[in-house]
Every structure is written in C-alpha cells, then in structure tokens.
Design a protein around this motif. Structure first.
Motif, mmCIF file in Angstrom:
data_model
loop_
_atom_site.group_PDB
_atom_site.id
_atom_site.type_symbol
_atom_site.label_atom_id
_atom_site.label_comp_id
_atom_site.label_asym_id
_atom_site.label_seq_id
_atom_site.Cartn_x
_atom_site.Cartn_y
_atom_site.Cartn_z
ATOM 1 N N LEU A 1 3.457 3.783 4.884
ATOM 2 C CA LEU A 1 3.020 3.648 3.493
ATOM 3 C C LEU A 1 4.002 4.365 2.584
ATOM 4 N N THR A 2 4.388 3.703 1.489
ATOM 5 C CA THR A 2 5.371 4.277 0.582
ATOM 6 C C THR A 2 4.999 4.049 -0.870
ATOM 7 N N LYS A 3 5.448 4.955 -1.717
ATOM 8 C CA LYS A 3 5.384 4.762 -3.166
ATOM 9 C C LYS A 3 6.737 4.294 -3.693
ATOM 10 N N ARG A 4 7.635 3.966 -2.767
ATOM 11 C CA ARG A 4 8.984 3.537 -3.117
ATOM 12 C C ARG A 4 9.301 2.224 -2.396
ATOM 13 N N ILE A 5 8.461 1.239 -2.587
ATOM 14 C CA ILE A 5 8.586 -0.019 -1.843
ATOM 15 C C ILE A 5 9.931 -0.690 -2.110
ATOM 16 N N GLY A 6 10.524 -0.422 -3.267
ATOM 17 C CA GLY A 6 11.823 -1.003 -3.579
ATOM 18 C C GLY A 6 12.946 -0.498 -2.698
ATOM 19 N N ASN A 7 12.711 0.590 -1.957
ATOM 20 C CA ASN A 7 13.741 1.142 -1.069
ATOM 21 C C ASN A 7 13.713 0.542 0.331
ATOM 22 N N ILE B 1 4.086 -2.386 6.880
ATOM 23 C CA ILE B 1 4.590 -1.763 5.654
ATOM 24 C C ILE B 1 3.546 -1.851 4.558
ATOM 25 N N GLY B 2 3.317 -0.707 3.897
ATOM 26 C CA GLY B 2 2.347 -0.663 2.815
ATOM 27 C C GLY B 2 2.918 -0.029 1.564
ATOM 28 N N ALA B 3 2.317 -0.360 0.426
ATOM 29 C CA ALA B 3 2.711 0.215 -0.857
ATOM 30 C C ALA B 3 1.487 0.806 -1.539
ATOM 31 N N THR B 4 1.652 1.968 -2.136
ATOM 32 C CA THR B 4 0.592 2.557 -2.950
ATOM 33 C C THR B 4 0.585 1.873 -4.309
ATOM 34 N N ILE B 5 -0.582 1.396 -4.707
ATOM 35 C CA ILE B 5 -0.726 0.656 -5.967
ATOM 36 C C ILE B 5 -1.978 1.174 -6.662
ATOM 37 N N ALA B 6 -1.798 1.868 -7.795
ATOM 38 C CA ALA B 6 -2.922 2.522 -8.454
ATOM 39 C C ALA B 6 -3.486 1.739 -9.637
ATOM 40 N N ASN B 7 -2.667 0.867 -10.236
ATOM 41 C CA ASN B 7 -3.119 0.172 -11.439
ATOM 42 C C ASN B 7 -2.425 -1.187 -11.550
ATOM 43 N N GLU C 1 -0.227 -2.276 -13.679
ATOM 44 C CA GLU C 1 1.217 -2.180 -13.930
ATOM 45 C C GLU C 1 1.986 -2.038 -12.617
ATOM 46 N N GLU C 2 1.495 -1.197 -11.716
ATOM 47 C CA GLU C 2 2.179 -1.021 -10.442
ATOM 48 C C GLU C 2 2.068 -2.274 -9.581
ATOM 49 N N TYR C 3 0.922 -2.947 -9.628
ATOM 50 C CA TYR C 3 0.779 -4.185 -8.849
ATOM 51 C C TYR C 3 1.773 -5.230 -9.345
ATOM 52 N N ASP C 4 1.852 -5.406 -10.649
ATOM 53 C CA ASP C 4 2.767 -6.400 -11.207
ATOM 54 C C ASP C 4 4.227 -6.066 -10.899
ATOM 55 N N ARG C 5 4.536 -4.787 -10.850
ATOM 56 C CA ARG C 5 5.912 -4.351 -10.583
ATOM 57 C C ARG C 5 6.296 -4.472 -9.110
ATOM 58 N N ASP C 6 5.338 -4.205 -8.221
ATOM 59 C CA ASP C 6 5.687 -4.019 -6.809
ATOM 60 C C ASP C 6 5.219 -5.106 -5.853
ATOM 61 N N ARG C 7 4.342 -5.995 -6.286
ATOM 62 C CA ARG C 7 3.792 -6.957 -5.322
ATOM 63 C C ARG C 7 4.874 -7.841 -4.717
ATOM 64 N N LEU D 1 4.474 -6.245 11.089
ATOM 65 C CA LEU D 1 3.251 -6.771 11.696
ATOM 66 C C LEU D 1 2.322 -7.330 10.631
ATOM 67 N N PHE D 2 2.212 -6.614 9.522
ATOM 68 C CA PHE D 2 1.450 -7.062 8.358
ATOM 69 C C PHE D 2 1.827 -6.151 7.198
ATOM 70 N N THR D 3 1.392 -6.510 6.020
ATOM 71 C CA THR D 3 1.580 -5.644 4.861
ATOM 72 C C THR D 3 0.220 -5.118 4.425
ATOM 73 N N PHE D 4 0.230 -3.994 3.759
ATOM 74 C CA PHE D 4 -1.024 -3.442 3.250
ATOM 75 C C PHE D 4 -0.780 -2.723 1.932
ATOM 76 N N GLY D 5 -1.837 -2.636 1.156
ATOM 77 C CA GLY D 5 -1.778 -1.926 -0.109
ATOM 78 C C GLY D 5 -2.793 -0.810 -0.105
ATOM 79 N N SER D 6 -2.377 0.379 -0.498
ATOM 80 C CA SER D 6 -3.301 1.494 -0.676
ATOM 81 C C SER D 6 -3.634 1.575 -2.158
ATOM 82 N N PHE D 7 -4.753 0.986 -2.529
ATOM 83 C CA PHE D 7 -5.199 1.007 -3.916
ATOM 84 C C PHE D 7 -6.065 2.260 -4.100
#
Length: 249
Positions: A114-120, A140-146, A148-154, A167-173
């Motif tokens: 899980l990362t807050k830097r999915i662009g890396n 691989i997962g991305a932290t998504i709080a709002n 704006e972050e969903y639109d930027r990182d999805r 194996l799969f992707t996941f989001g930590s909302f």
C-alpha cells in the motif's frame, strides 16, 4: 483474519523500514508518526529525515510465515507496510530491491503493498531503470481519502494493473474524508474506514452514508468491499458490517 496483525484485513504486518513524509490529507492523523516519532522517539518524520531499516530478525519472519502457509496449504496476506511507504522517494533503492527479493522468495504469501505515492510504482518496478520487477505474489494498493485523490490517482493505479500485472489492486479509503464517486477504473478491492484520535490530532468524523455509498458502488461495479471501522471505532451498523476479500487465482 488477523493472526499476527491487529489490522482486520490482513494476517501479518511487515515493516521493512520505519519513517515517512506526509503527502496526503490522510496523513494528518498519522498513526505511525504518533507511535514511532512522538511516543517512542525512534525516528523523525518528514522530508530529509533518515528512514530506519528494521533488523535481521524481523526480515526473517516472512520466511517462517511462508513455511507455515505451505504446510497448511494456505495463502495468508502480509500488509507492507504500516510504519513506512514502500515507494517512498527517500528510501535507498537497494532496500526496495531487498524487499522485492524477499517477496519473491515467499511465494505462499500474498503481499499487500500500500502506498500514498502510486505515481512512483511503475518507475520503481522498471527493470530498465535498474529496479526489480514486481513479484507475481504482490498486490498494489493506493491510499485514497477524498474525491480529489481518487480523480488524481485512479488511472495511475489502473496503469500499474495493466503494466505490472499485480495479483489485484486495492484502495485504502481510510480515513474516508468525504463522499467519493467511483467509476470503472476503481480498484479490485475497496477497503474503507473512519479515523481515530492520534495524539493531539482528533479524528475527523465520516458520515456513515459515505461508507454506504462506497458499499453500494462496490456492489454495482463487482468490487470486493471491506468495512474496517467507524470513526473512533464506534460500533459498525449491521448493514455496513461487510468484510469481503478479492478473489485470487
């Protein structure tokens, strides 16, 4: 599903190193900073501060988990990491190389990165840049709080799915800081939860209907939905007590 971890959606938690820099509104009430920096004084949080690699004994634990999983015929989940970010720019690239070797050497474990830097992620798993390719037993997962972050990182997460074939992707909302509208590019597993108090930071309350909105969208999109906790760990309403895991081939 928490044998060696207090986190409800995993079996084990592994931290290859400790320390990070805040990069998201989700970081405002950082559990790891409050624990490792404020309470224990083990590391300093922030840009330019040293990350602390954990010891050899800690790095040996996944081998024991893998052996036990093989004997049991199971595939437990390992969350990596709760006290750092695997794809942190300020981490020594060789540390990440060692971690990828460890993941590959423990094929009976499912590693949740899980990362807050999915662009890396793409560049940091690119062999042409001298990096280790993402092992086949990693998700691989991305932290998504709002929103704006969903639109930027999805789409960044979707591109990782297309090019690195986790194996799969996941989001930590979590913490969920507002209503989020999903679309067809949503991650395979939607994990959500409310915030808890962390030192001087007091939990920001999440409207339960925002959790329900994620639940309903997950069902409509065919995504697994996991409700971890309410704000300040208040009782979870019966209609929200849904804990699903993604299908793994």
């Amino acid at each position: 599903m928490a044998e060696n971890s207090k986190i409800e959606w995993t079996d084990h938690t592994f931290n290859p190193w400790i320390g990070c820099t805040k990069v998201s509104p989700a970081c405002d009430g950082c559990y790891a900073e409050n624990l490792m920096a404020n309470r224990y004084g083990r590391v300093q949080w922030g840009a330019g501060e040293d990350r602390q690699r954990t010891g050899k004994a800690n790095w040996r634990k996944p081998y024991a988990w893998d052996k036990a999983a093989k004997e049991a015929g199971s595939r437990p989940y390992v969350f990596c990491a709760s006290l750092a970010d695997v794809f942190d720019n300020e981490v020594d690239e060789m540390w990440r190389h060692d971690l990828m070797n460890l993941i590959e050497a423990t094929p009976n474990l499912i590693w949740l990165l899980l990362t807050k830097r999915i662009g890396n992620v793409r560049k940091m798993t690119d062999p042409e840049r001298g990096c280790r390719l993402l092992p086949r037993n990693a998700a691989i997962g991305a932290t998504i709080a709002n929103q704006e972050e969903y639109d930027r990182d999805r789409m960044k997460l979707w591109e990782v799915k297309e090019t690195r074939e986790p194996l799969f992707t996941f989001g930590s909302f979590e913490p969920l800081l507002g209503r989020i509208v999903l679309d067809k590019y949503a991650p395979d597993w939607i994990i959500t939860g409310g915030e808890t108090d962390q030192g001087p930071h007091k939990a920001r309350r999440t409207d339960p209907d925002n959790f329900r909105y994620l639940r309903d969208q997950s069902a409509a999109l065919g995504r697994a939905f996991f409700m971890k906790q309410m704000t300040r760990k208040e009782p979870i309403p019966a209609d929200l007590l849904i804990r699903q895991w993604p299908e793994v081939a």
